[in-house]
Scaffold this active site. Sequence first.
Site, PDB file in Angstrom:
ATOM      1  N   ASP A 250     -78.215 -12.521 -14.779  1.00 25.46           N
ATOM      2  CA  ASP A 250     -79.302 -12.971 -13.891  1.00 25.46           C
ATOM      3  C   ASP A 250     -79.647 -11.861 -12.896  1.00 25.46           C
ATOM      4  OD1 ASP A 250     -81.107 -14.802 -12.678  1.00 25.46           O
ATOM      5  OD2 ASP A 250     -79.612 -15.175 -11.113  1.00 25.46           O
ATOM      6  N   ASP A 254     -83.050  -8.865 -13.066  1.00 27.10           N
ATOM      7  CA  ASP A 254     -84.061  -8.681 -12.012  1.00 27.10           C
ATOM      8  C   ASP A 254     -84.188  -7.200 -11.654  1.00 27.10           C
ATOM      9  OD1 ASP A 254     -84.525 -11.413 -11.875  1.00 27.10           O
ATOM     10  OD2 ASP A 254     -84.531 -11.455  -9.678  1.00 27.10           O
TER      11      ASP A 254
END
Length: 370
Positions: A250, A254
């Site tokens: 996660d 990004d």
Amino acid sequence: MTTHKLLMLPGDGIGPEVMEQVRPLATLLGQAGVARFEVETGLVGGCAYDACGRAISDADMALAQAADAVLLGAVGGPRWDGVPYDVRPEAGLFRLRKELQLFANLRPAVCYPALADASSLKRELVDGLDLMLVRELTGGIYFGEPKEILDLGNGQRRGIDTQVYDTHEIERVGRVAFELARQRGNKVTSAEKRNVMKSGVLWNEVITALHRNEYPDVHLEHQLADSLGMQLVRAPKQFDVILTDNLFGDLLSDVAAMLTGSIGMLPSASLGAADAAGGGRRALYEPVHGSAPDIAGKALANPIAMINSFAMCLRTSFGLVDAAGLVEQAVANVLAAGLRTDDIRTPGTRTLSTGGMGRAIHDELARLLG
Ligand code: IPM
Ligand code: MG
């Protein structure tokens, strides 16, 4: 011509605005005789909570189970900050991931030459970047039990999340990464924190054994996840396939997204196991960006991540490799022509609205289809 059953879940925030740009592309491909799509729509996230008190209804879950592929926009927003934890917008996404068993999340970070100057890194560091991050998606700290806040009774509370991985969970996502590497640069970098976490020690051992037994031809490297984060912004072109767990994936995806100029550019595919009968695998496609409530409804959102998610769907779920390539080419041509959305605007380019960008890509795809 095969009919492909597609479920669209636009969701919240900018989700509906970007999803709206996909439908005309599906229609166009249908008219061009490339494929036939049977499109249904449903609710997920805050909008589903507003409609039925749950983050996704059983009826829409059944549609997702029956579809050949699911396209999702985005979920969440401050409007639903106060709703109970188990029906918060994100719970809809997690139910989809868990019940469709979408354990492998593919997040490609590709820097278009036209966008190298929109990156926060120097052009030479990102120009030509093409890496694939494979994130485990149905295990780890996102789903581990116990997951709770305990009242310790002395005015103190204790928040608990559990990071847990079993051998088979690591192996199956590892295989996805090694298989992908064989079709790309033949290199896998596996990331964990074995210096701190037992689950990291296991992850490292399982991937090492899998490599030795099944993929000795692929180059394997291990990096600690924090150090990999540093390397991603120092020298991102050293990577081909990055393999990591749910939480690190996660965070690192990004970071990888921003290398490409904007998180508004990044698509993703979440895949289940290949059907034993040789049929399709369950799959959900969504942009890496979230619902971006700050710009929702302002026609500022970049629809490219959503459109490229559709392209991944065409290629991976429907086997429409040429059509997928044409959609991606249409995006690249529009960018090369100097058309931009607000997030990737640079001096000397022309800024379009969400719908304007969608139409430009649509028209370019029509031209490419001849
Ligand atoms: C993602 C998102 C989700 C996640 C959020 C919306 C729950 O950040 O897909 O990367 O954390 O998995
Ligand atoms: Mg995320």
